[in-house]
Design a protein around this motif. Structure first.
Motif, PDB file in Angstrom:
ATOM      1  N   PHE A  37       0.821  -1.209   0.000  1.00 32.37           N
ATOM      2  CA  PHE A  37       0.000   0.000   0.000  1.00 32.37           C
ATOM      3  C   PHE A  37       0.854   1.257   0.000  1.00 32.37           C
ATOM      4  CE2 PHE A  37      -0.097  -2.121   4.155  1.00 32.37           C
ATOM      5  CZ  PHE A  37       0.605  -1.235   4.949  1.00 32.37           C
ATOM      6  N   GLY A  38       1.703   1.361  -1.019  1.00 29.86           N
ATOM      7  CA  GLY A  38       2.466   2.572  -1.235  1.00 29.86           C
ATOM      8  C   GLY A  38       3.825   2.548  -0.572  1.00 29.86           C
ATOM      9  N   ASP A 161       1.196   7.348  -3.747  1.00 32.94           N
ATOM     10  CA  ASP A 161       1.241   5.890  -3.558  1.00 32.94           C
ATOM     11  C   ASP A 161       0.222   5.104  -4.383  1.00 32.94           C
ATOM     12  OD1 ASP A 161       3.281   6.210  -1.772  1.00 32.94           O
ATOM     13  OD2 ASP A 161       2.036   6.105   0.008  1.00 32.94           O
ATOM     14  N   VAL A 165       0.036   0.835  -5.431  1.00 30.76           N
ATOM     15  CA  VAL A 165      -1.061  -0.054  -5.034  1.00 30.76           C
ATOM     16  C   VAL A 165      -1.652  -0.739  -6.259  1.00 30.76           C
ATOM     17  CG1 VAL A 165      -3.362  -0.145  -4.018  1.00 30.76           C
ATOM     18  CG2 VAL A 165      -1.599   1.250  -2.954  1.00 30.76           C
ATOM     19  N   SER A 180      -4.262  -4.107   0.012  1.00 26.05           N
ATOM     20  CA  SER A 180      -3.340  -2.989  -0.173  1.00 26.05           C
ATOM     21  C   SER A 180      -4.089  -1.665  -0.310  1.00 26.05           C
ATOM     22  CB  SER A 180      -2.456  -3.231  -1.401  1.00 26.05           C
ATOM     23  OG  SER A 180      -1.652  -4.379  -1.219  1.00 26.05           O
ATOM     24  N   LEU A 184      -3.665   1.515   2.171  1.00 26.98           N
ATOM     25  CA  LEU A 184      -3.283   2.853   1.723  1.00 26.98           C
ATOM     26  C   LEU A 184      -4.224   3.914   2.296  1.00 26.98           C
ATOM     27  CD1 LEU A 184      -1.696   4.842   0.017  1.00 26.98           C
ATOM     28  CD2 LEU A 184      -3.108   4.218  -1.939  1.00 26.98           C
ATOM     29  N   SER A 188      -3.087   6.834   5.190  1.00 25.59           N
ATOM     30  CA  SER A 188      -3.164   8.274   4.962  1.00 25.59           C
ATOM     31  C   SER A 188      -3.899   8.961   6.109  1.00 25.59           C
ATOM     32  CB  SER A 188      -3.879   8.560   3.636  1.00 25.59           C
ATOM     33  OG  SER A 188      -3.207   7.943   2.560  1.00 25.59           O
TER      34      SER A 188
END
Length: 285
Positions: A37-38, A161, A165, A180, A184, A188
């Motif tokens: 996830f980034g 990102d 993903v 994922s 992400l 955030s």
């Protein structure tokens, strides 16, 4: 030792602790589950699957390239701190690979592992941003976006990102890709909330007939400044003094106790402030 040197020393202690927390989340929970996830670590997961190269080595190579960009765009201070974090992170990841190899997830609960894979690096990222540093990688991209636009760190991380993903759907399966995506989005939000808590201060408005003991305590014991102005009670028409000051959370508790003991007739209003700039606090936005 000067105040500037003490602050710098504290900053590097925070960076060291943040890197260890971040790498623990990446190595123990992100790598084994193929969560991407980034971040450069997420890209390293995908490229490890495609190229068969060690994720730690991929992580180092990409970080070094982005580090050069960070030096050029974000300045020397940010670059030095981020260089330290990047090199230390690569060393810690390599030590973890050699000292405690992990070939499979620690548990059979992917949601539990996703929670730790999100929380640990997100807390670490917030700690790094708080001291104007970065863990490297797409964090550098996010800081560049923050510098030249009005978007916040969490949104900047989300933008930088998204492409990584998307690659997880190609390199792995739909299940891993969906995990994922969730990671992400949660990351955030988690970074922004953690930074808000770290920067939280208390803003006091104190109305008192005897302000001197309170002002002396704030200035001489808590080492904070105050602002005073005259006021008149709307009902009693008595002359009062209004004291304004900003404190961190620990100092706020101490001041409340002091006022209760010395002036039980004082009227106190306390407001949470997520951003406080000036002498004794953050100097720049």
């Amino acid at each position: 030792m000067s105040n500037k040197a003490i602050k710098l020393f504290k900053d590097y202690i925070v960076i060291t602790l943040a890197v260890i927390i971040m790498d623990l989340g990446i190595y123990a929970f992100k790598f084994p589950n193929h969560f991407s996830f980034g971040g450069v670590s997420g890209l390293a997961v995908v490229l490890n699957e495609i190229l068969g190269i060690s994720a730690a080595q991929i992580n180092l190579m990409i970080n070094l390239a982005l580090l050069v960009i960070g030096f050029a765009v974000l300045g020397k201070s940010f670059g030095l701190k981020t260089a330290y974090a990047t090199v230390l992170s690569s060393v810690v990841l390599s030590l973890m690979e050699n000292m405690m190899p992990i070939s499979a997830p620690l548990t059979n609960q992917p949601m539990l592992e996703l929670a730790y894979a999100i929380a640990l690096p997100a807390v670490a990222a917030a700690m790094l941003f708080y001291v104007d540093a970065s863990g490297g990688g797409t964090d550098i991209v996010a800081m560049i976006l923050k510098k030249y636009t009005t978007i916040d760190i969490g949104t900047a991380l989300l933008i930088s990102d998204v492409a990584i993903v998307a690659l997880s759907f190609i390199a792995f399966d739909v299940r891993t890709g969906l995990f994922s995506v969730c990671g992400l989005l949660a990351k955030s939000i988690f970074v922004d909330r953690t930074m808000d808590q770290m920067r939280l201060c208390k803003y006091f408005t104190i109305i008192s007939s005897d302000p001197e003991p309170i002002c002396d305590f704030i200035q001489n014991v808590l080492n904070r400044s105050t602002t005073l102005y005259n006021a008149e009670g709307g009902y009693s028409h008595e002359n009062k003094k209004v004291i304004l000051c900003a404190l961190d959370r620990r100092q706020a508790v101490i001041l409340q106790r002091f006022i209760r003991q010395t002036d039980d007739s004082a009227f106190i209003m306390i407001t949470k402030s997520s951003e406080t700039f000036g002498k004794g606090f953050r100097l720049t936005a």
